[in-house]
Design a protein around this motif. Structure first.
Motif, PDB file in Angstrom:
ATOM      1  N   TYR A  84      20.331   6.992 -63.528  1.00 13.29           N
ATOM      2  CA  TYR A  84      19.408   6.447 -62.360  1.00 13.29           C
ATOM      3  C   TYR A  84      20.485   6.782 -61.066  1.00 13.29           C
ATOM      4  CZ  TYR A  84      16.349   4.187 -65.510  1.00 13.29           C
ATOM      5  OH  TYR A  84      15.486   3.963 -66.608  1.00 13.29           O
ATOM      6  N   GLU A  85      19.486   7.485 -59.923  1.00 12.93           N
ATOM      7  CA  GLU A  85      20.364   7.769 -58.824  1.00 12.93           C
ATOM      8  C   GLU A  85      19.300   7.742 -57.672  1.00 12.93           C
ATOM      9  OE1 GLU A  85      22.242  11.575 -58.236  1.00 12.93           O
ATOM     10  OE2 GLU A  85      21.230  12.235 -59.915  1.00 12.93           O
ATOM     11  N   LEU A  86      19.924   7.447 -56.467  1.00 13.26           N
ATOM     12  CA  LEU A  86      19.305   7.442 -55.186  1.00 13.26           C
ATOM     13  C   LEU A  86      18.988   8.894 -54.778  1.00 13.26           C
ATOM     14  CD1 LEU A  86      20.936   4.821 -52.975  1.00 13.26           C
ATOM     15  CD2 LEU A  86      18.859   4.550 -54.296  1.00 13.26           C
ATOM     16  N   THR A  87      17.812   8.918 -54.418  1.00 13.06           N
ATOM     17  CA  THR A  87      17.192  10.063 -53.740  1.00 13.06           C
ATOM     18  C   THR A  87      17.709  10.258 -52.326  1.00 13.06           C
ATOM     19  OG1 THR A  87      15.194   9.208 -52.878  1.00 13.06           O
ATOM     20  CG2 THR A  87      15.113  10.354 -55.158  1.00 13.06           C
ATOM     21  N   ASP A  88      17.507  11.437 -51.651  1.00 15.58           N
ATOM     22  CA  ASP A  88      17.734  11.395 -50.272  1.00 15.58           C
ATOM     23  C   ASP A  88      16.991  10.304 -49.328  1.00 15.58           C
ATOM     24  OD1 ASP A  88      19.604  13.466 -50.343  1.00 15.58           O
ATOM     25  OD2 ASP A  88      18.247  15.048 -49.823  1.00 15.58           O
ATOM     26  N   LEU A  89      15.702  10.262 -49.858  1.00 14.53           N
ATOM     27  CA  LEU A  89      14.877   9.096 -49.419  1.00 14.53           C
ATOM     28  C   LEU A  89      15.598   7.586 -49.536  1.00 14.53           C
ATOM     29  CD1 LEU A  89      12.071   8.751 -47.746  1.00 14.53           C
ATOM     30  CD2 LEU A  89      11.228   8.454 -50.239  1.00 14.53           C
ATOM     31  N   GLY A  90      16.057   7.282 -50.765  1.00 15.37           N
ATOM     32  CA  GLY A  90      16.584   6.206 -51.067  1.00 15.37           C
ATOM     33  C   GLY A  90      17.873   6.016 -50.240  1.00 15.37           C
ATOM     34  N   LYS A  91      18.606   6.940 -50.015  1.00 13.64           N
ATOM     35  CA  LYS A  91      19.876   7.025 -49.305  1.00 13.64           C
ATOM     36  C   LYS A  91      19.570   6.687 -48.091  1.00 13.64           C
ATOM     37  CE  LYS A  91      22.498  10.048 -52.336  1.00 13.64           C
ATOM     38  NZ  LYS A  91      22.909  11.458 -52.756  1.00 13.64           N
ATOM     39  N   ASP A 124      26.774   3.254 -54.622  1.00 13.10           N
ATOM     40  CA  ASP A 124      28.077   3.563 -55.431  1.00 13.10           C
ATOM     41  C   ASP A 124      27.857   4.723 -56.116  1.00 13.10           C
ATOM     42  OD1 ASP A 124      29.014   1.047 -54.369  1.00 13.10           O
ATOM     43  OD2 ASP A 124      28.626   0.151 -56.116  1.00 13.10           O
ATOM     44  N   GLY A 125      26.883   5.273 -56.371  1.00  8.05           N
ATOM     45  CA  GLY A 125      26.614   6.510 -57.140  1.00  8.05           C
ATOM     46  C   GLY A 125      25.634   6.302 -58.696  1.00  8.05           C
ATOM     47  N   PRO A 126      25.367   6.999 -59.088  1.00  7.73           N
ATOM     48  CA  PRO A 126      24.463   7.322 -60.358  1.00  7.73           C
ATOM     49  C   PRO A 126      25.011   6.279 -61.323  1.00  7.73           C
ATOM     50  CG  PRO A 126      24.972   9.475 -59.762  1.00  7.73           C
ATOM     51  CD  PRO A 126      25.887   8.736 -59.006  1.00  7.73           C
ATOM     52  N   ASP A 127      24.008   5.651 -61.873  1.00  6.82           N
ATOM     53  CA  ASP A 127      24.436   4.761 -63.100  1.00  6.82           C
ATOM     54  C   ASP A 127      23.358   4.577 -64.204  1.00  6.82           C
ATOM     55  OD1 ASP A 127      26.231   2.853 -63.972  1.00  6.82           O
ATOM     56  OD2 ASP A 127      26.105   1.560 -62.305  1.00  6.82           O
ATOM     57  N   ARG A 128      23.740   4.070 -65.212  1.00  5.95           N
ATOM     58  CA  ARG A 128      22.965   3.876 -66.390  1.00  5.95           C
ATOM     59  C   ARG A 128      22.321   2.523 -66.461  1.00  5.95           C
ATOM     60  NH1 ARG A 128      25.585   6.572 -71.624  1.00  5.95           N
ATOM     61  NH2 ARG A 128      23.315   6.237 -72.392  1.00  5.95           N
ATOM     62  N   PHE A 129      21.216   2.438 -67.202  1.00  2.00           N
ATOM     63  CA  PHE A 129      20.467   1.272 -67.199  1.00  2.00           C
ATOM     64  C   PHE A 129      21.413   0.001 -67.340  1.00  2.00           C
ATOM     65  CE2 PHE A 129      17.730  -1.944 -68.994  1.00  2.00           C
ATOM     66  CZ  PHE A 129      16.684  -1.978 -68.246  1.00  2.00           C
ATOM     67  N   ASN A 130      22.104  -0.003 -68.529  1.00  2.00           N
ATOM     68  CA  ASN A 130      22.618  -1.376 -69.038  1.00  2.00           C
ATOM     69  C   ASN A 130      23.844  -1.577 -67.977  1.00  2.00           C
ATOM     70  OD1 ASN A 130      21.390  -2.011 -71.252  1.00  2.00           O
ATOM     71  ND2 ASN A 130      22.142  -0.724 -72.575  1.00  2.00           N
ATOM     72  N   ALA A 131      24.495  -0.589 -67.375  1.00  2.00           N
ATOM     73  CA  ALA A 131      25.669  -0.819 -66.388  1.00  2.00           C
ATOM     74  C   ALA A 131      24.956  -1.401 -65.031  1.00  2.00           C
ATOM     75  CB  ALA A 131      26.190   0.692 -65.867  1.00  2.00           C
TER      76      ALA A 131
END
Length: 127
Positions: free
Chosen positions: A89-96, A42-49
């Protein structure tokens, strides 16, 4: 058995860093990794979220799993020097790239959950 039928070669799954199942699939197939990856789709996010969106995960487990995903190159951690410090935190291209085929497995599981549950019930009754 017919002598003309060749014996089928069977795969051997070695326990070392060259086995993709043991080295990669086991890591992402744990209890939390795919949930974190799908949350970050869904996009970058913070730890607590992230913690609030993944029910049942402890702070310690989220921290460890994020570190493992970062180590494997699936997640990128960015620290912004603000007060208080902001970490995203966000997904890298590898994660995507991983999220796409993994979603196929999740979709299959969703489509066949009833069949799997029925098989479990039948198996448990047979005991």
């Amino acid at each position: 058995m017919n002598d003309n039928i060749k014996k089928q070669e069977r795969r051997v799954f070695v326990q070392d860093e060259h086995c993709p199942i043991r080295n990669v699939v086991a890591q992402i197939g744990d209890k939390w990794s795919l949930l974190i990856i799908f949350a970050l789709v869904d996009g970058p996010d913070r730890f607590n979220a992230l913690k609030s969106r993944i029910e049942g995960i402890s702070q310690r487990m989220l921290t460890q799993t994020l570190r493992d995903l970062e180590r494997d190159g699936f997640v990128e951690r960015t620290v912004y020097p603000e007060v208080p410090v902001k970490v995203v935190y966000e997904l890298t291209d590898l994660g995507k790239g991983l999220a796409k085929p993994a979603w196929g497995l999740v979709s299959w599981a969703n489509d066949h959950l009833g069949d799997i549950n029925n098989a479990r019930v039948a198996y448990d009754r047979a005991d």
